[in-house]
Design a protein around this motif. Structure first.
Motif, PDB file in Angstrom:
ATOM      1  N   LEU A  33       0.831  -1.206   0.000  1.00 12.41           N
ATOM      2  CA  LEU A  33       0.000   0.000   0.000  1.00 12.41           C
ATOM      3  C   LEU A  33       0.863   1.252   0.000  1.00 12.41           C
ATOM      4  O   LEU A  33       0.559   2.240  -0.692  1.00 12.41           O
ATOM      5  CB  LEU A  33      -0.932  -0.009   1.217  1.00 12.41           C
ATOM      6  N   SER A  34       1.965   1.229   0.717  1.00  8.88           N
ATOM      7  CA  SER A  34       2.878   2.381   0.719  1.00  8.88           C
ATOM      8  C   SER A  34       3.474   2.598  -0.662  1.00  8.88           C
ATOM      9  O   SER A  34       3.637   3.750  -1.123  1.00  8.88           O
ATOM     10  CB  SER A  34       3.985   2.154   1.748  1.00  8.88           C
ATOM     11  N   THR A  35       3.814   1.515  -1.346  1.00  9.12           N
ATOM     12  CA  THR A  35       4.356   1.626  -2.701  1.00  9.12           C
ATOM     13  C   THR A  35       3.350   2.256  -3.644  1.00  9.12           C
ATOM     14  O   THR A  35       3.679   3.144  -4.445  1.00  9.12           O
ATOM     15  CB  THR A  35       4.760   0.241  -3.214  1.00  9.12           C
ATOM     16  N   LEU A  36       2.116   1.810  -3.541  1.00  9.15           N
ATOM     17  CA  LEU A  36       1.098   2.351  -4.446  1.00  9.15           C
ATOM     18  C   LEU A  36       0.741   3.787  -4.103  1.00  9.15           C
ATOM     19  O   LEU A  36       0.415   4.583  -4.992  1.00  9.15           O
ATOM     20  CB  LEU A  36      -0.153   1.476  -4.395  1.00  9.15           C
ATOM     21  N   ARG A  37       0.785   4.183  -2.832  1.00  9.84           N
ATOM     22  CA  ARG A  37       0.508   5.567  -2.466  1.00  9.84           C
ATOM     23  C   ARG A  37       1.557   6.497  -3.057  1.00  9.84           C
ATOM     24  O   ARG A  37       1.267   7.667  -3.338  1.00  9.84           O
ATOM     25  CB  ARG A  37       0.478   5.701  -0.948  1.00  9.84           C
ATOM     26  N   ALA A  38       2.806   5.996  -3.257  1.00  8.42           N
ATOM     27  CA  ALA A  38       3.842   6.819  -3.880  1.00  8.42           C
ATOM     28  C   ALA A  38       3.586   7.021  -5.360  1.00  8.42           C
ATOM     29  O   ALA A  38       4.021   8.016  -5.951  1.00  8.42           O
ATOM     30  CB  ALA A  38       5.217   6.180  -3.663  1.00  8.42           C
ATOM     31  N   ARG A  39       2.904   6.115  -5.988  1.00  8.88           N
ATOM     32  CA  ARG A  39       2.641   6.193  -7.429  1.00  8.88           C
ATOM     33  C   ARG A  39       1.401   7.001  -7.762  1.00  8.88           C
ATOM     34  O   ARG A  39       1.291   7.526  -8.854  1.00  8.88           O
ATOM     35  CB  ARG A  39       2.475   4.776  -8.000  1.00  8.88           C
ATOM     36  N   TYR A  40       0.410   7.063  -6.798  1.00  9.97           N
ATOM     37  CA  TYR A  40      -0.882   7.687  -7.098  1.00  9.97           C
ATOM     38  C   TYR A  40      -1.099   8.896  -6.211  1.00  9.97           C
ATOM     39  O   TYR A  40      -0.571   8.988  -5.090  1.00  9.97           O
ATOM     40  CB  TYR A  40      -2.027   6.692  -6.893  1.00  9.97           C
ATOM     41  N   ASP A  41      -1.901   9.816  -6.743  1.00  9.66           N
ATOM     42  CA  ASP A  41      -2.271  11.000  -5.958  1.00  9.66           C
ATOM     43  C   ASP A  41      -3.269  10.644  -4.856  1.00  9.66           C
ATOM     44  O   ASP A  41      -3.199  11.193  -3.760  1.00  9.66           O
ATOM     45  CB  ASP A  41      -2.884  12.071  -6.868  1.00  9.66           C
ATOM     46  N   THR A  42      -4.170   9.794  -5.194  1.00  7.24           N
ATOM     47  CA  THR A  42      -5.200   9.392  -4.223  1.00  7.24           C
ATOM     48  C   THR A  42      -5.416   7.890  -4.330  1.00  7.24           C
ATOM     49  O   THR A  42      -5.543   7.349  -5.438  1.00  7.24           O
ATOM     50  CB  THR A  42      -6.528  10.107  -4.485  1.00  7.24           C
ATOM     51  N   VAL A  43      -5.441   7.269  -3.165  1.00  9.91           N
ATOM     52  CA  VAL A  43      -5.745   5.845  -3.087  1.00  9.91           C
ATOM     53  C   VAL A  43      -7.070   5.698  -2.333  1.00  9.91           C
ATOM     54  O   VAL A  43      -7.187   6.138  -1.181  1.00  9.91           O
ATOM     55  CB  VAL A  43      -4.637   5.055  -2.373  1.00  9.91           C
ATOM     56  N   LEU A  44      -8.044   5.130  -2.992  1.00 10.39           N
ATOM     57  CA  LEU A  44      -9.352   4.874  -2.384  1.00 10.39           C
ATOM     58  C   LEU A  44      -9.441   3.394  -2.039  1.00 10.39           C
ATOM     59  O   LEU A  44      -9.247   2.538  -2.913  1.00 10.39           O
ATOM     60  CB  LEU A  44     -10.488   5.253  -3.335  1.00 10.39           C
ATOM     61  N   ILE A  45      -9.717   3.124  -0.765  1.00  5.64           N
ATOM     62  CA  ILE A  45      -9.860   1.737  -0.319  1.00  5.64           C
ATOM     63  C   ILE A  45     -11.343   1.474  -0.053  1.00  5.64           C
ATOM     64  O   ILE A  45     -11.963   2.146   0.784  1.00  5.64           O
ATOM     65  CB  ILE A  45      -9.045   1.465   0.955  1.00  5.64           C
ATOM     66  N   LEU A  46     -11.892   0.542  -0.801  1.00  7.53           N
ATOM     67  CA  LEU A  46     -13.281   0.109  -0.570  1.00  7.53           C
ATOM     68  C   LEU A  46     -13.245  -1.061   0.404  1.00  7.53           C
ATOM     69  O   LEU A  46     -12.916  -2.190   0.037  1.00  7.53           O
ATOM     70  CB  LEU A  46     -13.946  -0.296  -1.892  1.00  7.53           C
ATOM     71  N   GLY A  47     -13.509  -0.753   1.680  1.00  6.68           N
ATOM     72  CA  GLY A  47     -13.404  -1.779   2.702  1.00  6.68           C
ATOM     73  C   GLY A  47     -14.722  -2.480   2.981  1.00  6.68           C
ATOM     74  O   GLY A  47     -15.807  -1.962   2.682  1.00  6.68           O
TER      75      GLY A  47
END
Length: 655
Positions: free
Chosen positions: A568-582
């Motif tokens: 998740l940390s890796t993907l947050r560096a690549r994207y402006d916004t990370v939306l998690i559908l929990g």
């Protein structure tokens, strides 16, 4: 730990408490509830009125009531040439009430049944009409016997007669107006003329019974008096015979002769006294001559004769006196017997005269005429049905409202959690995620787009300033609350605004096959942030990337590993916004792990379904993990119903 604003800190502290509905009396809210359920109330009223109208106009038979009026005669009619009259009737309250009860006694009603031949009238002898086993009366009878543990007795002539009297008693009433000597006999029947006949017959029989009772009493009195007169006559005859026998056998003298006999006894007493004196004088001379001795003997002989005569007269006087006393006693007894004989004989003659002159204590002052219509009172029945229907409808509406514990307006939702409500979204179906995303891309969901724009603005303003992209967790309290639609719409809106957006599907039941592909755990474990497959773009028209948290053969427990956090940390560096559908936080414990990885959380609550307790529990769980709550969204709102929904006025919690 992030420093929250003071208001948010206070709201979080308040949210730690369980949500408890605050009871209050809101008349306006009650009126709104009734107005919202007006069609239910009207429908229930219509059913009741229809049933009552059918009963009143089609089933119920008309009933007529006739009344005969009687008056108690306080002063009886005088009888000519008779010294005694019938006693005045008792006019006490107890006596008058007793007469009212007698008017409807089995004796009177039995004579009415016989007089009018009601045993052959189906209205009162219901055994003449065959009754269906499914009739209400038959069912009620069987139920009564079942509950009491008895069985129905065979219907013989006596039972039919008693049941007819009982049915007649239900149709005949007697009453006495207060402070009057008036009796009113009312009879109710399906025939107006029959009602009048029953009332008049009952009144006439009551009066005839009064006369018959007096005649019976007179006959009994005559019989008793006749027996007493005969007995006294025989006794008087015996007494007179005894007096005559006493006079003849004892030769009792009259009182004058008895006095002469007493005087003779007194004269003898004087002579005896003189003789005794002469004898004493002779004896005192002391002369022993023959002459003196002869004179003394002669005087002694004379004295003996006088004493013998006196004894005889004394015995005769005693016997005559005793007989006379007995005679006088017998004469007095005979005179007393004769006096009683004369009195009873006179009373006997008077009673014989009164046998034909007995008068009743009551008289009819107004005979019953053709009965007046007494029922069914159709207007009253309809009015009562309307009232009962309204009350039943109100009860149903209030019962339905009591089972509604969901959230129905934005103000209510804000009061529960103390966090702002970002949007209110209409009920948007999500039959298939691909079709839903196509409609989003084509701007065919304007209501959702407008709500998502407001959510996007608030989320962007509340995002913390970090080098890495922000992470927003979109969840709901329970399943099927509309979190998937909000997440997809928000991802599309952020993507169309030029941001790089990644949607992480952590709820396997929300998007189905749409998010199937390279899992986030695999990417994180490999540590290859530049891998081409790190972001999956399923099809054209989608402004964001979708990645799954697990593959089909992996369990949700992988979310708890360090690999998930690294990925998740890796993907947050690549994207402006990370939306998690929990997944729903109240039913899936792993959602708490996702909450620790997010910067903000967005809670979705379904309109009219999610309860306040469920929302409060979800917000409390987020605050326990120190997650900033961006706000809540009210989803699947039926705006047509919401405009007239009876929502109470809630007092907001202090923030």
């Amino acid at each position: 730990m992030t420093d929250w604003p003071d208001s948010q800190t206070r709201a979080a502290a308040l949210g730690e408490r369980d949500y408890v509905a605050r009871p209050s009396v809101d008349l306006l809210h009650l009126l709104r509830i009734l107005w919202f359920g007006k069609w239910v109330i009207l429908c229930v009223m219509a059913v009741w009125i229809g049933a009552a109208g059918y009963y009143a106009f089609a089933i119920a038979q008309p009933r007529f009531t006739a009344t005969a009026t009687l008056q108690v005669e306080v002063q009886p009619v005088s009888l000519q040439d008779v010294s005694e009259q019938w006693p005045n009737p008792d006019t006490g309250v107890a006596s008058l009430n007793t007469e009212v009860t007698i008017l409807t006694s089995a004796n009177i009603l039995g004579q009415v049944v016989a007089e009018l031949d009601l045993l052959n009238d189906p209205e009162f002898n219901r055994y003449l009409t065959p009754m269906s086993p499914y009739a209400p009366r038959a069912i009620r009878t069987r139920l009564r016997h079942f509950l009491s543990g008895t069985s129905e007795a065979p219907t013989g002539p006596l039972a039919v007669y008693e049941k007819t009297i009982e049915n007649l008693r239900g149709a005949v009433t007697a009453n006495r107006p207060r402070d009057t000597y008036i009796f009113q006999i009312s009879a109710t029947s399906g025939d107006a003329d029959k009602a009048a006949r029953i009332a008049n017959t009952a009144a006439n029989i009551y009066i005839q019974n009064q006369i018959a009772a007096k005649d019976d009493a007179a006959r009994e009195a005559v019989g008793w008096l006749q027996g007493r007169v005969t007995e006294l006559e025989s006794k008087l005859h015996d007494q007179e015979t005894a007096i005559t026998a006493l006079i003849s056998t004892a030769q009792i003298q009259e009182d004058g002769k008895l006095d002469a006999l007493s005087n003779a006894v007194l004269a003898l007493d004087s002579q005896i006294g003189a003789t005794e004196a002469a004898l004493a004088q002779l004896q005192a001379n002391g002369s022993e001559t023959v002459r003196n001795i002869a004179e003394a003997q002669q005087v002694a002989t004379q004295l003996a004769e006088l004493q013998a005569e006196r004894t005889r007269l004394q015995h005769q006087l005693s016997a005559q006196s005793a007989g006379l006393v007995a005679l006088h006693q017998m004469q007095r007894e005979a005179e007393a017997t004769q006096t009683l004989y004369q009195a009873y004989n006179r009373r006997l003659q008077e009673t014989r005269v009164q046998q034909g002159l007995a008068q009743p204590n009551s008289r009819i002052i107004a005979a019953a005429t053709a009965g007046q219509y007494a029922g069914p009172r159709k207007v009253y029945i309809l009015a009562l049905a309307m009232l009962v229907g309204a009350l039943t409808g109100i009860a149903l509406v209030m019962l339905r409202q009591s089972f509604r514990n969901g959230v129905y307006d934005v103000k209510h939702l804000q009061d529960i959690g103390g966090v702002p409500v970002l949007a209110s979204v209409a009920d948007t179906a999500l039959p298939r995620p691909r079709k839903f995303i196509n409609r989003l891309g084509q701007n065919r969901l304007p209501a959702l787009a407008k709500a998502v724009f407001a959510i996007r603005s608030h989320v962007q303003l509340g995002s913390p300033s970090k080098a890495a992209g922000s992470c927003l967790l979109c969840i709901s309290a329970v399943a099927e609350e509309g979190a998937a639609e909000i997440t997809l719409g928000l991802a599309q809106a952020l993507g169309q605004a030029g941001q790089r957006v990644l949607l992480v599907s952590a709820d396997p039941d929300a998007l189905g096959k749409l998010a199937r592909g390279l899992s986030l755990v695999t990417v994180g474990a490999a540590g290859e942030a530049d891998t081409p497959n790190a972001a999956l773009r399923p099809f054209a028209g989608c402004s964001f990337d979708i990645v799954n948290t697990h593959t089909c053969d992996e369990s949700a427990d992988l979310i708890l590993t360090d690999a998930f956090a690294e990925g998740l940390s890796t993907l947050r560096a690549r994207y402006d916004t990370v939306l998690i559908l929990g997944p729903p936080i109240n039913t899936h414990p792993e959602t708490s792990v996702l909450a620790r990885q997010a910067d903000q959380a967005l809670l979705c609550a379904r309109w009219g379904r999610t309860s306040g307790a469920e929302i409060a529990a979800a917000l409390a769980a987020l605050r326990n993990h120190e997650v900033r709550i961006a706000g809540t969204v009210l989803t699947k709102v039926n705006h047509r119903k919401a405009r007239r929904w009876p929502v109470p006025r809630h007092s907001a919690l202090p923030i």
